[in-house]
Design a protein around this motif. Structure first.
Motif, PDB file in Angstrom:
ATOM      1  N   GLN A  11       4.078 -13.456  -2.232  1.00  0.00           N
ATOM      2  CA  GLN A  11       5.006 -13.681  -1.125  1.00  0.00           C
ATOM      3  C   GLN A  11       4.285 -13.980   0.183  1.00  0.00           C
ATOM      4  OE1 GLN A  11       7.434 -10.121  -1.018  1.00  0.00           O
ATOM      5  NE2 GLN A  11       8.767 -10.856  -2.661  1.00  0.00           N
ATOM      6  N   GLY A  12       2.964 -13.930   0.164  1.00  0.00           N
ATOM      7  CA  GLY A  12       2.190 -14.189   1.378  1.00  0.00           C
ATOM      8  C   GLY A  12       2.166 -13.024   2.350  1.00  0.00           C
ATOM      9  N   GLU A  13       2.529 -11.837   1.886  1.00  0.00           N
ATOM     10  CA  GLU A  13       2.503 -10.648   2.736  1.00  0.00           C
ATOM     11  C   GLU A  13       1.143  -9.968   2.551  1.00  0.00           C
ATOM     12  OE1 GLU A  13       6.289  -8.476   3.345  1.00  0.00           O
ATOM     13  OE2 GLU A  13       6.907  -9.557   1.536  1.00  0.00           O
ATOM     14  N   LYS A  14       0.142 -10.603   3.142  1.00  0.00           N
ATOM     15  CA  LYS A  14      -1.250 -10.217   2.930  1.00  0.00           C
ATOM     16  C   LYS A  14      -1.534  -8.771   3.319  1.00  0.00           C
ATOM     17  CE  LYS A  14      -5.927 -11.505   4.218  1.00  0.00           C
ATOM     18  NZ  LYS A  14      -6.775 -12.391   5.018  1.00  0.00           N
ATOM     19  N   GLU A  15      -1.035  -8.335   4.474  1.00  0.00           N
ATOM     20  CA  GLU A  15      -1.335  -6.980   4.932  1.00  0.00           C
ATOM     21  C   GLU A  15      -0.747  -5.923   4.008  1.00  0.00           C
ATOM     22  OE1 GLU A  15      -0.231  -9.406   7.039  1.00  0.00           O
ATOM     23  OE2 GLU A  15      -2.135  -9.747   8.083  1.00  0.00           O
ATOM     24  N   LYS A  16       0.476  -6.145   3.528  1.00  0.00           N
ATOM     25  CA  LYS A  16       1.073  -5.200   2.585  1.00  0.00           C
ATOM     26  C   LYS A  16       0.262  -5.160   1.297  1.00  0.00           C
ATOM     27  CE  LYS A  16       5.901  -5.120   4.016  1.00  0.00           C
ATOM     28  NZ  LYS A  16       7.291  -5.379   3.608  1.00  0.00           N
ATOM     29  N   ALA A  17      -0.138  -6.339   0.831  1.00  0.00           N
ATOM     30  CA  ALA A  17      -0.950  -6.404  -0.387  1.00  0.00           C
ATOM     31  C   ALA A  17      -2.266  -5.654  -0.192  1.00  0.00           C
ATOM     32  CB  ALA A  17      -1.206  -7.858  -0.776  1.00  0.00           C
ATOM     33  N   LEU A  18      -2.874  -5.785   0.964  1.00  0.00           N
ATOM     34  CA  LEU A  18      -4.144  -5.114   1.216  1.00  0.00           C
ATOM     35  C   LEU A  18      -3.984  -3.595   1.307  1.00  0.00           C
ATOM     36  CD1 LEU A  18      -5.855  -7.608   3.686  1.00  0.00           C
ATOM     37  CD2 LEU A  18      -6.430  -7.190   1.273  1.00  0.00           C
ATOM     38  N   VAL A  19      -2.871  -3.122   1.848  1.00  0.00           N
ATOM     39  CA  VAL A  19      -2.618  -1.678   1.863  1.00  0.00           C
ATOM     40  C   VAL A  19      -2.564  -1.160   0.432  1.00  0.00           C
ATOM     41  CG1 VAL A  19      -0.910   0.121   2.377  1.00  0.00           C
ATOM     42  CG2 VAL A  19      -1.459  -1.599   4.104  1.00  0.00           C
ATOM     43  N   LEU A  20      -1.830  -1.878  -0.414  1.00  0.00           N
ATOM     44  CA  LEU A  20      -1.748  -1.458  -1.811  1.00  0.00           C
ATOM     45  C   LEU A  20      -3.108  -1.555  -2.485  1.00  0.00           C
ATOM     46  CD1 LEU A  20       1.692  -2.850  -2.993  1.00  0.00           C
ATOM     47  CD2 LEU A  20       1.116  -0.627  -2.035  1.00  0.00           C
ATOM     48  N   LYS A  21      -3.875  -2.578  -2.147  1.00  0.00           N
ATOM     49  CA  LYS A  21      -5.231  -2.697  -2.680  1.00  0.00           C
ATOM     50  C   LYS A  21      -6.051  -1.466  -2.299  1.00  0.00           C
ATOM     51  CE  LYS A  21      -9.226  -5.777  -2.724  1.00  0.00           C
ATOM     52  NZ  LYS A  21      -9.733  -7.091  -2.314  1.00  0.00           N
ATOM     53  N   GLY A  22      -5.891  -1.008  -1.069  1.00  0.00           N
ATOM     54  CA  GLY A  22      -6.593   0.189  -0.623  1.00  0.00           C
ATOM     55  C   GLY A  22      -6.189   1.413  -1.420  1.00  0.00           C
ATOM     56  N   LEU A  23      -4.887   1.608  -1.610  1.00  0.00           N
ATOM     57  CA  LEU A  23      -4.416   2.762  -2.384  1.00  0.00           C
ATOM     58  C   LEU A  23      -4.898   2.680  -3.827  1.00  0.00           C
ATOM     59  CD1 LEU A  23      -0.768   3.076  -1.015  1.00  0.00           C
ATOM     60  CD2 LEU A  23      -2.710   4.577  -0.504  1.00  0.00           C
ATOM     61  N   ILE A  24      -4.810   1.491  -4.398  1.00  0.00           N
ATOM     62  CA  ILE A  24      -5.279   1.284  -5.773  1.00  0.00           C
ATOM     63  C   ILE A  24      -6.757   1.620  -5.878  1.00  0.00           C
ATOM     64  CG2 ILE A  24      -5.779  -0.512  -7.482  1.00  0.00           C
ATOM     65  CD1 ILE A  24      -3.063  -1.825  -6.575  1.00  0.00           C
TER      66      ILE A  24
END
Length: 113
Positions: free
Chosen positions: A43-56
């Motif tokens: 969806q191009g929501e890079k910051e949200k994806a990166l937060v989840l990447k951090g949690l993962i």
């Protein structure tokens, strides 16, 4: 050992993630946020994806330390959690407090190492 994913009966991915990390299912926790991570990326929501990447990556680091007995791997992966988790302050998630709770749990678990 294969885990029966039916134990994760919580409604949302973040709820399942919290349950998993609270109960030492670090490998499984990694998987529980991947669909949302991929969705935000698409969806191009890079910051949200990166937060989840951090949690993962936080859960992955704990799996490397506690389950895989690879502290060297932990040392390589944990910094990704530290790098991306500050973005949590900049994004809007529904039930954002749960993402903060997951962050605090991971930080607390790390402090016990």
């Amino acid at each position: 050992m294969k885990i029966d994913y039916t134990i994760f009966t919580q409604k949302t991915a973040i709820d399942r993630f919290i349950f998993a990390i609270e109960n030492g299912y670090y490998v499984e926790a990694h998987e529980l946020l991947e669909d949302d991570w991929n969705m935000y990326k698409k969806q191009g929501e890079k910051e949200k994806a990166l937060v989840l990447k951090g949690l993962i990556n936080g859960a992955t680091a704990l799996a490397l330390y506690h389950i895989k007995k690879r502290p060297h791997g932990f040392d390589k992966v944990w910094p990704a959690f530290i790098k991306y988790i500050p973005l949590l302050d900049e994004v809007n998630f529904e039930e954002k407090d749960k993402y903060y709770k997951a962050k605090e749990i991971l930080l607390n678990l790390n402090s016990q190492i």
